[in-house]
Design a protein around this motif. Sequence first.
Motif, short mmCIF file in Angstrom:
data_model
loop_
_atom_site.label_atom_id
_atom_site.label_comp_id
_atom_site.label_asym_id
_atom_site.label_seq_id
_atom_site.Cartn_x
_atom_site.Cartn_y
_atom_site.Cartn_z
N VAL C 172 -27.05 1.02 29.48
CA VAL C 172 -27.68 0.32 30.45
C VAL C 172 -27.60 -1.24 30.41
O VAL C 172 -26.75 -2.17 29.86
N PRO C 173 -27.66 -1.23 31.64
CA PRO C 173 -26.98 -2.53 32.78
C PRO C 173 -27.42 -3.55 32.01
O PRO C 173 -28.65 -3.87 31.79
N ILE C 174 -26.77 -4.88 31.77
CA ILE C 174 -28.04 -6.36 31.48
C ILE C 174 -28.35 -6.82 32.62
O ILE C 174 -28.71 -6.43 33.66
N ARG C 175 -28.81 -8.00 32.59
CA ARG C 175 -29.00 -8.36 33.53
C ARG C 175 -28.90 -9.86 34.25
O ARG C 175 -28.14 -10.52 33.93
N ALA C 176 -29.15 -9.97 36.00
CA ALA C 176 -29.08 -11.25 36.19
C ALA C 176 -30.42 -12.10 36.64
O ALA C 176 -30.42 -11.36 36.75
N ALA C 177 -29.69 -13.60 36.53
CA ALA C 177 -30.81 -14.12 36.70
C ALA C 177 -31.62 -14.20 38.01
O ALA C 177 -30.57 -13.87 38.70
N GLY C 178 -33.03 -13.86 38.06
CA GLY C 178 -33.45 -13.96 39.61
C GLY C 178 -33.31 -13.07 40.06
O GLY C 178 -33.67 -12.69 41.15
N VAL C 179 -33.20 -11.78 39.30
CA VAL C 179 -34.12 -10.35 39.45
C VAL C 179 -35.34 -9.28 38.98
O VAL C 179 -35.15 -10.33 37.74
N VAL C 180 -36.16 -8.93 39.81
CA VAL C 180 -36.93 -8.45 38.79
C VAL C 180 -36.86 -7.01 37.85
O VAL C 180 -36.14 -6.67 39.13
N GLU C 181 -37.37 -7.22 37.27
CA GLU C 181 -37.42 -5.81 36.78
C GLU C 181 -38.34 -5.64 36.09
O GLU C 181 -39.60 -6.04 35.97
N LYS C 182 -38.63 -4.27 35.30
CA LYS C 182 -40.25 -3.93 34.23
C LYS C 182 -39.55 -2.61 33.78
O LYS C 182 -38.59 -1.63 34.12
N CYS C 183 -40.13 -1.67 33.27
CA CYS C 183 -40.41 0.01 32.30
C CYS C 183 -39.94 0.82 33.51
O CYS C 183 -40.17 0.87 34.68
N THR C 184 -38.68 1.44 33.21
CA THR C 184 -38.32 2.42 34.01
C THR C 184 -38.24 4.04 33.38
O THR C 184 -37.99 4.54 34.10
N PHE C 185 -39.30 4.11 32.74
CA PHE C 185 -39.75 4.89 31.61
C PHE C 185 -38.13 5.90 31.46
O PHE C 185 -37.65 6.77 30.68
N CYS C 186 -37.20 4.47 30.88
CA CYS C 186 -35.59 5.38 30.36
C CYS C 186 -35.76 6.30 31.52
O CYS C 186 -34.79 7.37 31.12
N VAL C 187 -34.90 5.73 32.35
CA VAL C 187 -34.88 7.00 33.30
C VAL C 187 -32.93 7.17 33.49
O VAL C 187 -33.65 8.43 33.69
N HIS C 188 -32.65 6.44 32.19
CA HIS C 188 -31.28 7.20 31.96
C HIS C 188 -31.40 8.22 31.20
O HIS C 188 -30.48 9.60 31.11
N ARG C 189 -32.38 7.98 30.36
CA ARG C 189 -32.72 8.74 29.21
C ARG C 189 -33.63 10.38 29.64
O ARG C 189 -33.10 11.08 29.33
N ILE C 190 -33.95 10.24 30.66
CA ILE C 190 -34.98 11.05 31.18
C ILE C 190 -33.78 11.59 32.16
O ILE C 190 -33.81 13.47 31.97
N ASP C 191 -32.99 11.38 32.97
CA ASP C 191 -32.11 12.18 33.30
C ASP C 191 -30.64 13.25 32.14
O ASP C 191 -30.22 13.58 32.69
N ASP C 192 -30.65 12.69 30.88
CA ASP C 192 -30.13 13.28 30.15
C ASP C 192 -31.38 14.26 29.59
O ASP C 192 -30.94 14.91 28.42
N GLY C 193 -32.01 13.91 30.15
CA GLY C 193 -32.97 15.32 29.04
C GLY C 193 -33.56 15.29 28.30
O GLY C 193 -34.34 15.57 27.20
N LYS C 194 -33.88 13.36 28.09
CA LYS C 194 -34.37 12.68 26.65
C LYS C 194 -35.34 12.00 26.76
O LYS C 194 -36.39 11.43 27.99
N PRO C 195 -36.77 11.82 25.83
CA PRO C 195 -37.89 11.20 26.10
C PRO C 195 -37.47 9.98 25.96
O PRO C 195 -36.34 9.27 25.49
N PRO C 196 -38.19 8.82 27.03
CA PRO C 196 -37.96 7.15 26.45
C PRO C 196 -37.98 7.47 25.33
O PRO C 196 -38.95 7.90 24.49
N ALA C 197 -37.19 5.90 25.15
CA ALA C 197 -37.21 5.48 23.76
C ALA C 197 -38.48 5.31 23.13
O ALA C 197 -38.44 5.06 21.97
#
Lengths: 398, 116, 249
Positions: C172-197
């Motif tokens: 999971v990439p880290i973050r840069a100041a000034g960007v909005v973020e939120k829960c992704t349902f752990c999209v990278h895990r979903i794409d791997d067939g795993k449930p959110p962390a």
Amino acid sequence: MLSEFTAIPGRSLAFWRMVGAMLVLVLMGAGAFFYVEHHGHAVTGMNNQIVWGLPHVFAISLLVMASGALNMGSMSTVFAVKQFEQFGRFSAFLSIALLVGGLAVLMLDLGRPDNMLLPMVYMNFRSMFTWNVFLYTGFMTLCLLYLWTMFEYKQYKKLVGTAAFGWRLVLTTGTGSIFGVIQGREVFGSAITAPTFVAISLTSGTAIGILLLVHTYRRTGRQLDDKLIFGMRNALIFFLALVAYLLIVEKFTRFYDPSSYAVESWILNGPWAWLYWLGVWGVGVLIPLVLMFNREIGNSVGGVLVASGFVVAGAFCFVAHTLLAGQSYPFDLFPGYVTSSAFQDGVAGSYVPTLSELFLGLGGVGISGLIFLLGIRFFRMLPEKAVAPAGWELPWTP
Amino acid sequence: MKSPTSLAGRLSRVSFLILVLIAAWTMALSIGEAGPPQPEKAVRGPCVRDAEWMRRNHMDFLKHKREETVREGIAVKSESFLACAGCHQSRERFCDRCHAYAVVAPNCFECHQYPK
Amino acid sequence: MTMDRRSVLGLGGAIAAGVALAPGLHLIAAPADKSTPETAPVRTGKRWAMLIDTTRCTADCTECTQACRAENNVPLFGDPDRDIHWIRKVELRDQNRRQAPISLPVLCNHCENPPCVHVCPTEASFIRHDGLVLIDKHRCIGCRYCIIACPYKARSLVFYKTRPPRDANPNVPIRAAGVVEKCTFCVHRIDDGKPPACVEACTKANKGAMLFGDINDPNSEISQRLLKEKTQTIRPDLGLKPHVHYKGI
């Protein structure tokens, strides 16, 4: 009837001192921008509950005033109030100056200003912001065209001026709708927000027009007929009444709805109540009305100037109140429950502006001021002698 | 101020001079360095696309991939940003070396983890 | 001299045109994809949702929030007003204090009518085919309109500049100041067939308060339970059709 339009000489020390002062403001704004850019928005007073702070108050106030500043032009071009025709150029130009200043602040406060142009590339037409991008650029273009027709192609003036007038109504509706369409925060989300913004733009735009006009004429030793100012005073009184009406209707309808008792009593009685009563009502509506209805004060240009100053400050308070009170009202995720968490659930947001935000906002004012000063210095914006047409009498005086 | 053409002419001449100076300056600077950069060799091969093509088009490739991955959800593991690091093992000796030469500074690594 | 000046100007014009056109072009000039099974478009037809059983969630447990921070490299700045919360524990007490307090996690609700997506000027916030509401951080300009629009307070602006933590999750990439973020349902895990962390952590801690699944599949556990049990969403009155369901409020 019209005397010749000329640029102001602008050779005096006082003029260049004013230009210098505006430059200093711009530099302060630039400094604040780089400071915030370098450290992240943590150095501002903004936080995750109140994400729009003082810079946005400055920016939106300037934008609202920008559309209102076109009043004088519209009055003559659209509504055929001939005595204001001589201020058409001034008014269109002032609109542009204020608009640029306001937009600059909005742009420079973005979290990622390096992505500033992306809204032009990817557009989401459901977003009020995208609409505003169009509305602002369109308004700017129309104002420039309007100016141009007033300088060179008088025959198209009516057409372009009318278009600009229509556009400005839509524009301010768009600005107000930024808040009006938000249902998630209880304080926003009212159909009457946008019309109130339009009314506020009418008052504040006229007021800033009066202020700058009188000062420019006085300082350049030109002749300005007091009657013209009193004509604008009458318009201002009418616009203020409109604002008062809309504010009252809003509260009236809201208080009819039991589900908004909590929100409304919070506004009238909560931590931001002072801004609502003193700022929006006192400074913005009541004091100027009392001043202008007073026989002595209302009939002196100085008095109208003071009242105009209050009106401009009141518009600022109105925007500040809409933004800050609107954002600090706690989210009610679970009606009927008292919530608490590590993320300020259930408590009102707190916001203490910092100097950097103030400087950024003032930077916008500086940009507008600079454009304005240089504009009247280099272009033939104002008539040498502004006189009311012969035989024109004020319909009403206090 | 009397004849506007002369002012415009002077302005454009001055700005042209400044442009030339800047160009000369940057050229002088880049001549100071020793020719085109030599990015570090990959530990394995082949590249996700033709290496020659990648040299010119990796930015489009990356940006296209990120559009597909993030927005459409077509995640191709072997061609992901992380996968680059599997073969091009150092950011400083691979990406940055070239970019310093080409005077571009992509901001990807503010967020994306990539071994130094 | 004239020629030079003209070519300089021409170059400037070309650059300006290039800047204006480039964003559109890189999509057209995209490299041809190898057609491996991996490149099949995202699992369409799915609609991810979560069910949170508040009767099994306890106030002292922070497994889900911790797991989220570890999985997504979400730092704590120690500045409560400006910390980033993808998922947070909220405590509810009824106004008359007759019931025992309820504790539950609140996270992005991945609404069907997400106001954040509606207001985003650049389409940085978007709905993926499988119903996830995501932020394309590459497009985010940091205007924060989405934070204004979200009624769940699910979004955070990154107020601070950060460095990657030493034991960062490389996926999971880290973050840069000034960007909005939120829960992704752990999209990278979903794409791997795993449930959110968070769900995985909750299950591992033997709480079983969180259930994740595809509600378009009528046989999935979550579909079955949503059918049988009495659940509700947060602020259904807003008509956003959230996809995080709560039981026991």
